[in-house]
Design a protein around this motif. Sequence first.
Motif, PDB file in Angstrom:
ATOM      1  N   ARG A   4       0.840  -1.209   0.000  1.00 14.94           N
ATOM      2  CA  ARG A   4       0.000   0.000   0.000  1.00 14.94           C
ATOM      3  C   ARG A   4       0.872   1.256   0.000  1.00 14.94           C
ATOM      4  NH1 ARG A   4      -4.850   0.714  -0.917  1.00 14.94           N
ATOM      5  NH2 ARG A   4      -5.352   1.934   0.888  1.00 14.94           N
ATOM      6  N   ALA A   5       1.934   1.223   0.778  1.00 14.45           N
ATOM      7  CA  ALA A   5       2.833   2.379   0.837  1.00 14.45           C
ATOM      8  C   ALA A   5       3.515   2.588  -0.510  1.00 14.45           C
ATOM      9  CB  ALA A   5       3.868   2.192   1.936  1.00 14.45           C
ATOM     10  N   LEU A  11       1.621   6.609  -6.896  1.00 16.33           N
ATOM     11  CA  LEU A  11       0.576   7.576  -7.235  1.00 16.33           C
ATOM     12  C   LEU A  11       1.087   9.010  -7.094  1.00 16.33           C
ATOM     13  CD1 LEU A  11      -2.450   5.861  -5.468  1.00 16.33           C
ATOM     14  CD2 LEU A  11      -2.173   6.214  -7.944  1.00 16.33           C
ATOM     15  N   ALA A  12       1.850   9.259  -6.041  1.00 20.99           N
ATOM     16  CA  ALA A  12       2.426  10.594  -5.852  1.00 20.99           C
ATOM     17  C   ALA A  12       3.397  10.923  -6.987  1.00 20.99           C
ATOM     18  CB  ALA A  12       3.125  10.693  -4.499  1.00 20.99           C
ATOM     19  N   ALA A  34      -3.114   9.127  -3.286  1.00 21.46           N
ATOM     20  CA  ALA A  34      -1.909   8.896  -2.479  1.00 21.46           C
ATOM     21  C   ALA A  34      -2.115   9.397  -1.050  1.00 21.46           C
ATOM     22  CB  ALA A  34      -0.705   9.579  -3.114  1.00 21.46           C
ATOM     23  N   LEU A  35      -2.708  10.575  -0.924  1.00 24.29           N
ATOM     24  CA  LEU A  35      -2.982  11.144   0.396  1.00 24.29           C
ATOM     25  C   LEU A  35      -3.854  10.218   1.230  1.00 24.29           C
ATOM     26  CD1 LEU A  35      -3.699  14.950  -0.093  1.00 24.29           C
ATOM     27  CD2 LEU A  35      -2.381  13.941   1.759  1.00 24.29           C
ATOM     28  N   GLU A  40      -4.289   6.665   5.785  1.00 26.42           N
ATOM     29  CA  GLU A  40      -4.679   5.353   6.299  1.00 26.42           C
ATOM     30  C   GLU A  40      -3.500   4.662   6.986  1.00 26.42           C
ATOM     31  OE1 GLU A  40      -5.521   1.189   4.098  1.00 26.42           O
ATOM     32  OE2 GLU A  40      -6.800   2.845   3.448  1.00 26.42           O
ATOM     33  N   LEU A  41      -2.311   4.803   6.404  1.00 23.39           N
ATOM     34  CA  LEU A  41      -1.104   4.197   6.966  1.00 23.39           C
ATOM     35  C   LEU A  41      -0.495   5.023   8.099  1.00 23.39           C
ATOM     36  CD1 LEU A  41       0.602   3.056   3.637  1.00 23.39           C
ATOM     37  CD2 LEU A  41      -0.649   1.628   5.277  1.00 23.39           C
ATOM     38  N   GLU A  42      -1.085   6.191   8.341  1.00 21.51           N
ATOM     39  CA  GLU A  42      -0.593   7.127   9.362  1.00 21.51           C
ATOM     40  C   GLU A  42       0.863   7.511   9.120  1.00 21.51           C
ATOM     41  OE1 GLU A  42      -1.532   5.631  13.268  1.00 21.51           O
ATOM     42  OE2 GLU A  42      -3.648   5.398  12.775  1.00 21.51           O
TER      43      GLU A  42
END
Length: 105
Positions: A4-5, A11-12, A34-35, A40-42
């Motif tokens: 996910r990261a 995406l960024a 991306a945001l 979500e991943l903090e």
Amino acid sequence: MGDRALQAQALAGLAEIHLARAEPTLAIREVERALAVHRELEDAVRETEDLRILAVALDQEGRIDDATECLRVVIERATEHERPLLVAAAQRDLGTSSPAKATSR
């Protein structure tokens, strides 16, 4: 870095490519995705990096006030996270934003 990261970083990066091509609407779409993942991943640092990309895209769209406010938030957050390069990039973007160009003419 998890899947996910990595996806959010891609995406960024895609958003930055859209900015280089002067495609702010597409950049906003990708950086908002991306945001969402970084939130979500903090991952506050990468979220702040995404906000800088968003600010540049907003500036390209002519949404000057939104872009300026976003860059001010980026500078504040990057300072808190002790990310001097991100602070410098946001300050540069603030200095080269549409209102700065208009006043330097």
